[in-house]
Scaffold this motif. Structure first.
Motif, PDB file in Angstrom:
ATOM      1  N   ALA A 197      -4.183   2.556 -14.664  1.00 54.83           N
ATOM      2  CA  ALA A 197      -3.774   2.170 -16.023  1.00 54.83           C
ATOM      3  C   ALA A 197      -4.831   1.247 -16.630  1.00 54.83           C
ATOM      4  CB  ALA A 197      -2.419   1.472 -15.979  1.00 54.83           C
ATOM      5  N   ARG A 198      -5.313   0.308 -15.823  1.00 55.90           N
ATOM      6  CA  ARG A 198      -6.370  -0.614 -16.318  1.00 55.90           C
ATOM      7  C   ARG A 198      -7.628   0.182 -16.673  1.00 55.90           C
ATOM      8  NH1 ARG A 198      -4.150  -4.263 -11.882  1.00 55.90           N
ATOM      9  NH2 ARG A 198      -3.120  -5.931 -13.048  1.00 55.90           N
ATOM     10  N   PHE A 199      -7.936   1.138 -15.781  1.00 56.72           N
ATOM     11  CA  PHE A 199      -9.136   1.949 -16.012  1.00 56.72           C
ATOM     12  C   PHE A 199      -8.985   2.793 -17.286  1.00 56.72           C
ATOM     13  CE2 PHE A 199     -11.431   5.976 -15.450  1.00 56.72           C
ATOM     14  CZ  PHE A 199     -12.718   5.513 -15.240  1.00 56.72           C
ATOM     15  N   TYR A 226     -13.707  -0.805 -15.794  1.00 57.76           N
ATOM     16  CA  TYR A 226     -12.911  -1.404 -14.715  1.00 57.76           C
ATOM     17  C   TYR A 226     -13.337  -0.781 -13.376  1.00 57.76           C
ATOM     18  CZ  TYR A 226      -8.939  -3.353 -12.263  1.00 57.76           C
ATOM     19  OH  TYR A 226      -8.161  -4.053 -11.382  1.00 57.76           O
ATOM     20  N   PRO A 227     -13.657  -1.626 -12.384  1.00 62.50           N
ATOM     21  CA  PRO A 227     -14.351  -1.107 -11.190  1.00 62.50           C
ATOM     22  C   PRO A 227     -13.419  -0.436 -10.166  1.00 62.50           C
ATOM     23  CG  PRO A 227     -14.096  -3.469 -11.020  1.00 62.50           C
ATOM     24  CD  PRO A 227     -13.502  -3.083 -12.340  1.00 62.50           C
ATOM     25  N   ILE A 228     -13.049   0.830 -10.415  1.00 55.84           N
ATOM     26  CA  ILE A 228     -12.322   1.601  -9.395  1.00 55.84           C
ATOM     27  C   ILE A 228     -12.936   2.996  -9.314  1.00 55.84           C
ATOM     28  CG2 ILE A 228     -10.082   0.441  -9.655  1.00 55.84           C
ATOM     29  CD1 ILE A 228      -9.229   3.048 -11.221  1.00 55.84           C
ATOM     30  N   ASP A 229     -12.568   3.713  -8.267  1.00 59.41           N
ATOM     31  CA  ASP A 229     -12.959   5.113  -8.148  1.00 59.41           C
ATOM     32  C   ASP A 229     -11.804   5.937  -8.729  1.00 59.41           C
ATOM     33  OD1 ASP A 229     -13.378   7.694  -7.430  1.00 59.41           O
ATOM     34  OD2 ASP A 229     -13.790   7.298  -5.325  1.00 59.41           O
ATOM     35  N   PRO A 230     -11.914   6.384  -9.986  1.00 58.03           N
ATOM     36  CA  PRO A 230     -10.752   7.002 -10.652  1.00 58.03           C
ATOM     37  C   PRO A 230     -10.275   8.296  -9.981  1.00 58.03           C
ATOM     38  CG  PRO A 230     -12.720   7.227 -12.003  1.00 58.03           C
ATOM     39  CD  PRO A 230     -13.095   6.333 -10.880  1.00 58.03           C
ATOM     40  N   VAL A 231     -11.210   9.085  -9.496  1.00 60.81           N
ATOM     41  CA  VAL A 231     -10.810  10.368  -8.890  1.00 60.81           C
ATOM     42  C   VAL A 231     -10.001  10.113  -7.621  1.00 60.81           C
ATOM     43  CG1 VAL A 231     -11.639  12.527  -7.868  1.00 60.81           C
ATOM     44  CG2 VAL A 231     -12.779  11.558  -9.884  1.00 60.81           C
ATOM     45  N   ASN A 232     -10.568   9.278  -6.794  1.00 55.61           N
ATOM     46  CA  ASN A 232      -9.896   8.958  -5.529  1.00 55.61           C
ATOM     47  C   ASN A 232      -8.531   8.314  -5.777  1.00 55.61           C
ATOM     48  OD1 ASN A 232      -9.987   9.094  -2.783  1.00 55.61           O
ATOM     49  ND2 ASN A 232     -10.711   6.969  -2.553  1.00 55.61           N
ATOM     50  N   THR A 233      -8.495   7.384  -6.726  1.00 56.38           N
ATOM     51  CA  THR A 233      -7.240   6.690  -7.041  1.00 56.38           C
ATOM     52  C   THR A 233      -6.205   7.682  -7.565  1.00 56.38           C
ATOM     53  OG1 THR A 233      -8.551   4.771  -7.639  1.00 56.38           O
ATOM     54  CG2 THR A 233      -6.242   4.711  -8.276  1.00 56.38           C
ATOM     55  N   THR A 234      -6.667   8.621  -8.404  1.00 66.25           N
ATOM     56  CA  THR A 234      -5.738   9.621  -8.953  1.00 66.25           C
ATOM     57  C   THR A 234      -5.174  10.494  -7.839  1.00 66.25           C
ATOM     58  OG1 THR A 234      -7.036   9.662 -10.979  1.00 66.25           O
ATOM     59  CG2 THR A 234      -5.490  11.470 -10.659  1.00 66.25           C
ATOM     60  N   TYR A 245       0.829  -1.216   0.000  1.00 59.60           N
ATOM     61  CA  TYR A 245       0.000   0.000   0.000  1.00 59.60           C
ATOM     62  C   TYR A 245       0.865   1.268   0.000  1.00 59.60           C
ATOM     63  CZ  TYR A 245      -4.374  -2.504   0.640  1.00 59.60           C
ATOM     64  OH  TYR A 245      -5.471  -3.304   0.433  1.00 59.60           O
ATOM     65  N   ALA A 246       2.053   1.140   0.522  1.00 58.54           N
ATOM     66  CA  ALA A 246       2.930   2.315   0.584  1.00 58.54           C
ATOM     67  C   ALA A 246       3.493   2.676  -0.792  1.00 58.54           C
ATOM     68  CB  ALA A 246       4.091   2.058   1.556  1.00 58.54           C
ATOM     69  N   LEU A 247       3.451   1.728  -1.704  1.00 57.50           N
ATOM     70  CA  LEU A 247       3.998   1.995  -3.044  1.00 57.50           C
ATOM     71  C   LEU A 247       2.925   2.590  -3.965  1.00 57.50           C
ATOM     72  CD1 LEU A 247       5.918  -1.367  -3.515  1.00 57.50           C
ATOM     73  CD2 LEU A 247       6.973   0.884  -3.277  1.00 57.50           C
ATOM     74  N   PRO A 248       3.306   3.484  -4.863  1.00 54.35           N
ATOM     75  CA  PRO A 248       2.313   4.040  -5.799  1.00 54.35           C
ATOM     76  C   PRO A 248       1.911   3.049  -6.886  1.00 54.35           C
ATOM     77  CG  PRO A 248       4.310   5.417  -5.662  1.00 54.35           C
ATOM     78  CD  PRO A 248       4.626   4.117  -5.007  1.00 54.35           C
ATOM     79  N   MET A 249       2.620   1.938  -6.965  1.00 53.49           N
ATOM     80  CA  MET A 249       2.432   0.986  -8.066  1.00 53.49           C
ATOM     81  C   MET A 249       0.985   0.475  -8.140  1.00 53.49           C
ATOM     82  SD  MET A 249       4.249  -0.832 -10.389  1.00 53.49           S
ATOM     83  CE  MET A 249       4.224  -2.398 -11.244  1.00 53.49           C
ATOM     84  N   MET A 250       0.396   0.157  -6.983  1.00 57.51           N
ATOM     85  CA  MET A 250      -0.947  -0.449  -7.001  1.00 57.51           C
ATOM     86  C   MET A 250      -1.970   0.534  -7.572  1.00 57.51           C
ATOM     87  SD  MET A 250      -2.418  -0.347  -3.119  1.00 57.51           S
ATOM     88  CE  MET A 250      -4.076  -0.190  -3.720  1.00 57.51           C
ATOM     89  N   ASP A 251      -1.878   1.789  -7.139  1.00 55.90           N
ATOM     90  CA  ASP A 251      -2.838   2.787  -7.616  1.00 55.90           C
ATOM     91  C   ASP A 251      -2.607   3.067  -9.101  1.00 55.90           C
ATOM     92  OD1 ASP A 251      -3.708   3.499  -4.790  1.00 55.90           O
ATOM     93  OD2 ASP A 251      -1.553   3.886  -4.726  1.00 55.90           O
ATOM     94  N   TRP A 252      -1.329   3.121  -9.454  1.00 59.72           N
ATOM     95  CA  TRP A 252      -0.990   3.397 -10.859  1.00 59.72           C
ATOM     96  C   TRP A 252      -1.511   2.276 -11.756  1.00 59.72           C
ATOM     97  CZ3 TRP A 252       2.057   0.940 -14.575  1.00 59.72           C
ATOM     98  CH2 TRP A 252       2.345   1.704 -15.710  1.00 59.72           C
TER      99      TRP A 252
END
Lengths: 327, 278
Positions: free
Chosen positions: B225-227, B233-241, B214-221
């Motif tokens: 990227a999938r979105f 793709y089921p994510i919250d893009p604003v929050n993730t960004t 969770y500490a790495l930006p990789m998961m959010d990135w």
């Protein structure tokens, strides 16, 4: 007009720690180099020459003391120091081997902020100066050692540095290539009156030929500074002998009681091909009878004894007691 | 600052990087060399998925999409970090030019970042190729993708920033070891592959390992990227960004601080020229 100081150090000391042991590579070094000269740092391998250059070129921090290059502090203002210097080390082929000499140089010209066309023009100028046109388009991994050293020198001159550090610039070169490099160094300084070169070498003749001012460094300390003439004047009261002997080894000469014989410094070199041992003596007396008796006692056969003019080698012999070749 | 002059330097560094990377062989061999590893990596994972689908009878297009996009986008990150981390070792050990680079370019950190750009650009190409080959392999129709080009550009730009500055930390570490430079780049790449939401969600990791992921930006990135190519793709893009941008800023600050410290220590210890002369 009074000359500015290009390089200035005070109490510059560098200590390395290796295996728990502290090694004092530089010990309270004080030098002051006026701009527009070739300053030589002369000493045997391990004397601290390269360590000093590394500090002045901002590659290494000192343990204590101060160093200013071009008026900038090497510790606090490394970026400003780098804007006025360049560095050339002898005996290496630093660059990307699959690129041509020209391409490697162009890359560095861009790092130094030259325009694209300006970079190519500068390379052409340097190729002319260094006589490199024949191999400018040859890959770096295919050129000879002498050519590689010319390439290094060209890289060192790309940014037209105010202060150029040359670390053993003729190391590993044959006589002809070394002479060519020395000629280029002299020509560059003569063409550019305010440029300064700090050159390290363990070749006495090179220092004598090139340098306006020389410091002799030994075990991290500057033990003498002066022009070649001033330094040689330090042995003006001594007598320098060169003796050639057969049937005697370098180790045999170790048994000679130097003080009794009036020897200030002694160096030897053995030529296995002719089986001749050359002995160079700095003496505080012109009487060599004690030495002759010693050689005869060891069944050595003296081929020649001659009084010779002092060189920087003799200054080193007098100051350190042994010759540079002993290191 | 003279921007034109600075950009010219960046261009020269990129040119050098490209030459160093590519001019040892003919173009078609170079392309084959670039493709072999990602394509065989893709085939391996695609085969595992297909074998599992055949033996279990479970075909899940969403899982297939997750797997292939993870492998594809990892190429961008993996190639880039290798580009940043490997350079210290390469220039110090192989070409003996690190000390000359050090005194001729204002900041070694910026030089490394510029050197890596070509690796990242190649990484974009590899990501696209792997995506286009991989999705049909696992039965997912690439025509179903709806790429959001501005978002994709943002993804690659921010991916460059966070991963390059994170790699700068590793690169700073490699200043202290002549021997382990290649190992550092490989191990670091492997760590991001494991913890970065590439093959499986972070929640699949052991609980004790999840905080690191969770500490790495990789998961959010990776999620963004999938979105960016599949809006379903089921994510919250604003929050993730927002989270991605915050993490990126943190890693930029860490990268700058750590490398400044490493640079000073390396200079203090005389490590800029240290070489084992392999």
């Amino acid at each position: 007009m009074e000359k500015e100081t290009a390089i200035f150090t005070r109490e510059l000391t560098r200590i390395f720690e290796r295996g728990g042991e502290k090694i004092r590579a530089l010990d309270n070094v004080n030098i002051e180099v006026p701009e527009g000269i070739i300053y030589g740092l002369l000493g045997p391998n391990g004397a601290g020459k390269t360590t000093l250059i590394r500090i002045l070129a901002t590659l290494l921090l000192p343990s204590s003391g101060f160093a200013y290059v071009g008026g900038y502090d090497v510790v606090r203002e490394p970026d400003k120091v780098r804007s006025v210097i360049n560095l050339v080390s002898g005996g290496e082929r630093a660059g990307y081997g699959i690129l041509t000499v020209k391409e490697n140089l162009w890359f560095y010209s861009q790092l130094y902020g030259l325009g694209i066309r300006e970079g190519w023009e500068k390379i052409e100028q340097l190729a002319e100066l260094l006589d490199m046109k024949d191999f400018l388009n040859v890959r770096l991994n295919r050129i000879s050692t002498g050519m590689a050293q010319k390439y290094s020198l060209a890289r060192g001159l790309l940014n037209d540095p105010d202060i150029l550090f040359l670390d053993e610039p003729t190391l590993g070169l044959d006589v002809g290539a070394a002479r060519a490099i020395r000629k280029i160094i002299k020509a560059w300084v003569h063409q550019n009156q305010n440029k300064t070169i700090l050159l390290t070498t363990h070749y006495m003749a090179e220092a004598e030929e090139l340098c306006d001012l020389i410091s002799i460094i030994h075990e991290g300390r500057i033990i003498a500074t002066g022009s070649p003439t001033e330094l040689k004047h330090r042995v003006s009261k001594e007598v320098i002998y060169k003796i050639e002997v057969k049937n005697i080894s370098e180790e045999d000469m170790g048994g000679l009681k130097k003080e009794e014989a009036g020897i200030v410094g002694l160096s030897t070199s053995y030529d296995a091909y002719s089986n001749v041992l050359s002995i160079r003596l700095v003496m505080d007396t012109s009487d060599v009878s004690h030495i002759i008796r010693y050689i005869e006692k060891l069944n050595g056969r003296i081929i020649s004894i001659s009084k010779v003019e002092p060189t920087l080698e003799d200054v080193f012999l007098k100051l350190v007691g042994v010759g540079l070749s002993e290191y | 600052m003279d921007v034109e002059n600075y950009l010219r330097k960046i261009y020269a560094i990129m040119w050098f990087s490209w030459q160093e990377l590519s001019n040892w062989t003919k173009p078609h061999i170079f392309i084959a060399y670039l493709m072999v590893r990602p394509i065989f990596g893709l085939l391996l994972y695609a085969y595992i998925y297909i074998a599992f689908a055949v033996t279990s009878g479970l075909v899940d297009p969403q899982r297939a999409f997750y797997l292939i996009t993870g492998i594809a986008f990892y190429n961008f990150i993996g190639n880039g970090i290798y580009g940043v981390v490997w350079i210290i070792h390469e220039e110090r050990e192989h070409y003996n030019i690190l000390k000359y680079t050090y005194i001729s370019f204002p900041k070694l950190r910026d030089y490394l970042l510029a050197r890596s750009i070509v690796y990242y650009i190649i990484g974009i190409g590899l990501s696209i190729v792997v995506l286009l080959i991989g999705l049909p392999l696992v039965g997912y129709n690439p025509l179903l993708l709806k790429p959001n080009v501005p978002l994709l550009i943002f993804i690659f730009l921010i991916g460059f920033v966070w991963s390059a500055f994170l790699s700068i930390v590793m690169s700073g570490s490699s200043l202290f070891s002549s021997e382990f430079g290649p190992l550092i780049s490989e191990a670091f790449g492997g760590l991001l592959f494991l913890l970065g939401n590439v093959l499986f969600p972070i929640t699949s990791l052991p609980e004790w390992l999840q905080p690191a992921a969770y500490a790495l930006p990789m998961m959010d990135w990776m999620e963004l990227a999938r979105f960016s190519i599949n809006p379903a793709y089921p994510i919250d893009p604003v929050n993730t960004t927002i989270i991605l941008v915050i993490k990126t800023l943190v890693y930029v600050i860490i990268g700058i601080g750590f490398f400044a410290l490493a640079d000073k220590l390396a200079r203090d210890r005389g490590l800029l020229e240290t070489s084992l002369y392999h």
